[in-house]
Design an enzyme around this catalytic site. Structure first.
Site, mmCIF file in Angstrom:
data_model
loop_
_atom_site.group_PDB
_atom_site.id
_atom_site.type_symbol
_atom_site.label_atom_id
_atom_site.label_comp_id
_atom_site.label_asym_id
_atom_site.label_seq_id
_atom_site.Cartn_x
_atom_site.Cartn_y
_atom_site.Cartn_z
ATOM 1 N N VAL A 16 0.832 -1.209 0.000
ATOM 2 C CA VAL A 16 0.000 0.000 0.000
ATOM 3 C C VAL A 16 0.867 1.259 0.000
ATOM 4 O O VAL A 16 0.596 2.222 -0.737
ATOM 5 C CB VAL A 16 -0.969 0.004 1.207
ATOM 6 C CG1 VAL A 16 -1.954 1.161 1.083
ATOM 7 C CG2 VAL A 16 -1.733 -1.318 1.303
ATOM 8 N N GLU A 130 -10.411 4.874 5.682
ATOM 9 C CA GLU A 130 -11.255 4.249 4.645
ATOM 10 C C GLU A 130 -10.676 2.930 4.132
ATOM 11 O O GLU A 130 -11.402 1.958 3.909
ATOM 12 C CB GLU A 130 -11.419 5.223 3.464
ATOM 13 C CG GLU A 130 -12.282 4.697 2.340
ATOM 14 C CD GLU A 130 -13.695 4.378 2.808
ATOM 15 O OE1 GLU A 130 -14.369 5.274 3.311
ATOM 16 O OE2 GLU A 130 -14.115 3.201 2.679
ATOM 17 N N VAL A 133 -11.127 -1.133 5.575
ATOM 18 C CA VAL A 133 -12.192 -2.112 5.309
ATOM 19 C C VAL A 133 -12.507 -2.106 3.814
ATOM 20 O O VAL A 133 -12.798 -1.064 3.241
ATOM 21 C CB VAL A 133 -13.475 -1.764 6.099
ATOM 22 C CG1 VAL A 133 -14.545 -2.822 5.873
ATOM 23 C CG2 VAL A 133 -13.186 -1.601 7.577
ATOM 24 N N GLY A 188 0.064 -15.137 -4.635
ATOM 25 C CA GLY A 188 0.170 -13.920 -3.822
ATOM 26 C C GLY A 188 -1.163 -13.470 -3.233
ATOM 27 O O GLY A 188 -1.265 -12.379 -2.670
ATOM 28 N N GLU A 191 -1.149 -15.076 2.373
ATOM 29 C CA GLU A 191 0.154 -14.910 3.032
ATOM 30 C C GLU A 191 0.784 -16.283 3.277
ATOM 31 O O GLU A 191 0.080 -17.302 3.321
ATOM 32 C CB GLU A 191 -0.051 -14.264 4.406
ATOM 33 C CG GLU A 191 -0.770 -12.938 4.380
ATOM 34 C CD GLU A 191 0.145 -11.794 3.975
ATOM 35 O OE1 GLU A 191 1.367 -11.918 4.158
ATOM 36 O OE2 GLU A 191 -0.381 -10.793 3.453
ATOM 37 N N ASP A 202 -9.035 -11.561 10.031
ATOM 38 C CA ASP A 202 -9.000 -10.334 9.229
ATOM 39 C C ASP A 202 -10.433 -9.812 9.019
ATOM 40 O O ASP A 202 -10.715 -8.630 9.219
ATOM 41 C CB ASP A 202 -8.316 -10.648 7.882
ATOM 42 C CG ASP A 202 -8.404 -9.507 6.908
ATOM 43 O OD1 ASP A 202 -7.599 -8.572 7.014
ATOM 44 O OD2 ASP A 202 -9.294 -9.543 6.027
ATOM 45 N N LYS A 206 -12.496 -6.272 10.395
ATOM 46 C CA LYS A 206 -13.272 -5.375 9.522
ATOM 47 C C LYS A 206 -14.728 -5.263 9.979
ATOM 48 O O LYS A 206 -15.297 -4.166 10.006
ATOM 49 C CB LYS A 206 -13.199 -5.881 8.077
ATOM 50 C CG LYS A 206 -11.793 -5.802 7.505
ATOM 51 C CD LYS A 206 -11.710 -6.568 6.194
ATOM 52 C CE LYS A 206 -10.309 -6.535 5.618
ATOM 53 N NZ LYS A 206 -10.145 -7.503 4.514
ATOM 54 N N GLY A 303 -5.051 -4.882 -2.681
ATOM 55 C CA GLY A 303 -4.204 -4.590 -3.838
ATOM 56 C C GLY A 303 -3.689 -3.171 -3.772
ATOM 57 O O GLY A 303 -4.331 -2.283 -3.193
HETATM 58 N N1 LIG Z 1 -2.214 -5.072 1.037
HETATM 59 C C1 LIG Z 1 -3.484 -4.691 0.882
HETATM 60 O O1 LIG Z 1 -4.079 -4.896 -0.179
HETATM 61 C C2 LIG Z 1 -4.202 -4.000 2.014
HETATM 62 C C3 LIG Z 1 -5.569 -3.697 1.862
HETATM 63 C C4 LIG Z 1 -6.236 -3.006 2.883
HETATM 64 C C5 LIG Z 1 -5.535 -2.650 4.021
HETATM 65 N N2 LIG Z 1 -4.217 -2.986 4.147
HETATM 66 C C6 LIG Z 1 -3.519 -2.559 5.361
HETATM 67 O O2 LIG Z 1 -2.493 -1.661 5.002
HETATM 68 C C7 LIG Z 1 -1.401 -1.790 5.898
HETATM 69 C C8 LIG Z 1 -0.147 -2.110 5.101
HETATM 70 O O3 LIG Z 1 -0.334 -3.317 4.401
HETATM 71 P P1 LIG Z 1 0.683 -3.817 3.264
HETATM 72 O O4 LIG Z 1 0.009 -4.947 2.581
HETATM 73 O O5 LIG Z 1 1.169 -2.668 2.457
HETATM 74 O O6 LIG Z 1 1.847 -4.394 4.176
HETATM 75 P P2 LIG Z 1 3.299 -4.873 3.731
HETATM 76 O O7 LIG Z 1 3.388 -5.008 2.247
HETATM 77 O O8 LIG Z 1 3.652 -6.004 4.585
HETATM 78 O O9 LIG Z 1 4.197 -3.605 4.137
HETATM 79 C C9 LIG Z 1 4.432 -3.245 5.475
HETATM 80 C C10 LIG Z 1 5.477 -2.143 5.496
HETATM 81 O O10 LIG Z 1 5.715 -1.779 6.869
HETATM 82 C C11 LIG Z 1 7.117 -1.705 7.077
HETATM 83 N N3 LIG Z 1 7.428 -1.998 8.468
HETATM 84 C C12 LIG Z 1 7.234 -3.167 9.146
HETATM 85 N N4 LIG Z 1 7.681 -3.052 10.409
HETATM 86 C C13 LIG Z 1 8.160 -1.784 10.516
HETATM 87 C C14 LIG Z 1 8.783 -1.058 11.568
HETATM 88 N N5 LIG Z 1 8.995 -1.622 12.757
HETATM 89 N N6 LIG Z 1 9.152 0.211 11.322
HETATM 90 C C15 LIG Z 1 8.959 0.786 10.122
HETATM 91 N N7 LIG Z 1 8.378 0.143 9.086
HETATM 92 C C16 LIG Z 1 7.999 -1.117 9.288
HETATM 93 C C17 LIG Z 1 7.725 -2.722 6.136
HETATM 94 O O11 LIG Z 1 9.081 -2.380 5.907
HETATM 95 P P3 LIG Z 1 10.009 -3.217 4.880
HETATM 96 O O12 LIG Z 1 9.406 -2.990 3.517
HETATM 97 O O13 LIG Z 1 11.345 -2.581 4.993
HETATM 98 O O14 LIG Z 1 9.958 -4.636 5.338
HETATM 99 C C18 LIG Z 1 6.819 -2.558 4.910
HETATM 100 O O15 LIG Z 1 7.328 -1.520 4.080
HETATM 101 C C19 LIG Z 1 -1.805 -2.891 6.899
HETATM 102 O O16 LIG Z 1 -2.397 -2.291 8.017
HETATM 103 C C20 LIG Z 1 -2.842 -3.677 6.121
HETATM 104 O O17 LIG Z 1 -3.761 -4.347 6.967
HETATM 105 C C21 LIG Z 1 -3.554 -3.649 3.175
#
Ligand SMILES: NC(=O)c1ccc[n+]([C@@H]2O[C@H](COP(=O)([O-])OP(=O)(O)OC[C@H]3O[C@@H](n4cnc5c(N)ncnc54)[C@H](OP(=O)(O)O)[C@@H]3O)[C@@H](O)[C@H]2O)c1
Length: 429
Positions: A16, A130, A133, A188, A191, A202, A206, A303
């Site tokens: 994200v 926003e 969820v 992908g 997880e 999860d 929500k 995504g």
């Molecule tokens: N992915 C989706 O489609 C999606 C959809 C809705 C909501 N979300 C929410 O959005 C948020 C991010 O999701 P994501 O999928 O983007 O996660 P992600 O791909 O796992 O990315 C997490 C990021 O956080 C960084 N991070 C982890 N621990 C950290 C720390 N201690 N200090 C600083 N940075 C740290 C990681 O750093 P590194 O890159 O260096 O490891 C990474 O860049 C979550 O709350 C998730 O629930 C995600």
């Protein structure tokens, strides 16, 4: 906060975070309120990691909390994830300074939403979520803003794309849960540790947030009853279809005179219900309003593109001077959550039995149900190759869930029973 230029700090550069940086770089003037924004500082775990977006000109912070406190940004975006640790500390640090916060973190809002809302409101700082969820599909704003003139009675949704993908593929291809999960991991969609998704947690985060927005109560994760999809097998998907249902992981929140009930569990969903027609990784939400009636939305639940777009919409709201309570009403007036007690819960159930092929079995099952006071809505006996006995499926009329559970325990003790009965609830909205 009349500002024409907004400097943004982004903590988290994963799916994200990188998506958001790409979106803002491509279109810094996306806010309809006018003005422009730019990302000035970032934080992630590893500075050395290659990123799909250019962060070379941005200030780097090893500590997301330091980024949240930095005077070099006016708005803090948290995209790390997790209910505790650096995400919570950084969000609290920004809010304490009165700095607007945008987050996609469902775990954080479900676990600490009320305290964070109270802090944000006390410091006059917007806190928007926003993207937490349904990713890019706007469910939060709809409940918090568009439906405040109504009384929402119930919400029910397919809120986890991974589970919906697995169930859809099992049904379409006849493959087992384990096989499809392995494929989802390779693609992908799931997880490496799929527990949060397939265990229903999860979706639990929500629906906890949606229940708070819909009913004006404090988000209360502990009150959600959660069951995942791990034990759904192909036989039940096939038999449910013959009875006119699809099995979906349904997250629902229903308000009644006896309180609010929040649940995530596999549910038989009638084929003509809009939720039954949601396939693959899509998310969907069905809302029942006292005045508005039925509303149904469906779209991308995750995504980089869709989720970053939802984060950007919150940033645009901050730029336009957003001044609403964090939830549907001020934090101090959010009602305590009053859960329906299990003794009062009622519903319908699908019960699948595998029995020995011998005379009198059906009569003994009917007698057991009649003695418990559970009436049968439909009954199906079906020869299925490889089932290890004769599958019998019945659906009940509405009854106290405790009564259905007693009847199932009594049926499990019948001598003709080969395996433990499988009970799946029938969707309640
Ligand atoms: N992915 C989706 O489609 C999606 C959809 C809705 C909501 N979300 C929410 O959005 C948020 C991010 O999701 P994501 O999928 O983007 O996660 P992600 O791909 O796992 O990315 C997490 C990021 O956080 C960084 N991070 C982890 N621990 C950290 C720390 N201690 N200090 C600083 N940075 C740290 C990681 O750093 P590194 O890159 O260096 O490891 C990474 O860049 C979550 O709350 C998730 O629930 C995600």
């Amino acid at each position: 906060m009349a500002r024409s230029h907004w400097r943004i700090g982004v903590a988290g550069l994963g799916t994200v975070g990188a998506g958001l940086i790409g979106l803002i770089a491509a279109n810094p003037g996306f806010s309809p309120a006018g003005g422009a924004c730019e990302v000035t500082g970032v934080s992630a775990r590893s500075r050395a990691r290659a990123r799909p977006v250019d962060i070379s000109g941005l200030a780097w912070f090893d500590d997301p909390e330091a980024l949240a406190r930095s005077e070099d940004n006016d708005l803090f975006v948290e995209l790390i994830g997790g209910a505790e640790g650096p995400a919570r500390a950084a969000v609290e640090a920004a809010l304490r300074l009165g700095k607007p916060v945008v987050t996609a973190n469902k775990a954080l809002i479900a676990a600490h939403g009320k305290e964070l809302a109270a802090l944000a409101e006390a410091r006059g700082a917007p806190l928007l979520f926003e993207a937490a969820v349904m990713g890019g599909t706007p469910a939060v704003k709809m409940l918090r803003e568009a439906l405040v003139g109504d009384e929402v009675e119930a919400v029910a949704g397919i809120l986890n794309g991974t589970c919906n993908y697995i169930l859809t593929e099992m049904e379409a291809t006849g493959r087992s849960f384990a096989e499809v999960l392995a494929e989802a991991q390779a693609l992908g969609y799931a997880e490496a540790d799929p527990t949060m998704d397939v265990g229903g947690f999860d979706a639990g985060h929500k629906i906890t947030i949606l229940a708070a927005l819909a009913f004006g109560c404090a988000p209360t994760l502990a009150a959600a009853e959660i069951e995942g999809v791990e034990s759904i097998d192909l036989l039940d998907l096939r038999l449910a279809k013959e009875l006119g249902y699809r099995i979906k992981l349904v997250a629902s929140a229903v308000r009644s005179a006896s309180g609010v009930s929040v649940r995530v569990h596999p549910a038989l969903t009638p084929l003509d219900h809009p939720l039954a027609r949601v396939d693959g990784v899509l998310n969907a939400l069905f809302i029942q309003g006292a005045r508005t009636g039925r509303i149904f939305i469906q779209g991308a639940g995750a995504g980089a593109g869709p989720t970053a777009a939802a984060v950007a919409a919150d940033i645009a709201d901050v730029m336009a001077g957003a001044r609403r309570p964090v939830f549907q009403r001020p934090a101090a007036t959010l009602e305590a959550f009053s859960p329906v007690s299990p003794a009062e819960a009622t519903g319908r159930a699908y019960v699948r039995l595998i029995v020995r092929d011998q005379p009198g079995v059906i009569a003994s099952i009917s007698e057991t149900l009649a003695e418990a006071g559970v009436s049968i809505d439909s009954f199906l006996q079906k020869h299925v190759e490889g089932a290890g006995g004769v599958p019998i499926v019945l659906t009940t009329h509405v009854a106290p869930e405790a009564t259905i559970a007693r009847a199932v325990t009594a049926m499990a003790a019948l001598p003709a029973m080969i395996t433990a009965p499988r009970v799946i609830r029938i969707a309640r909205i």
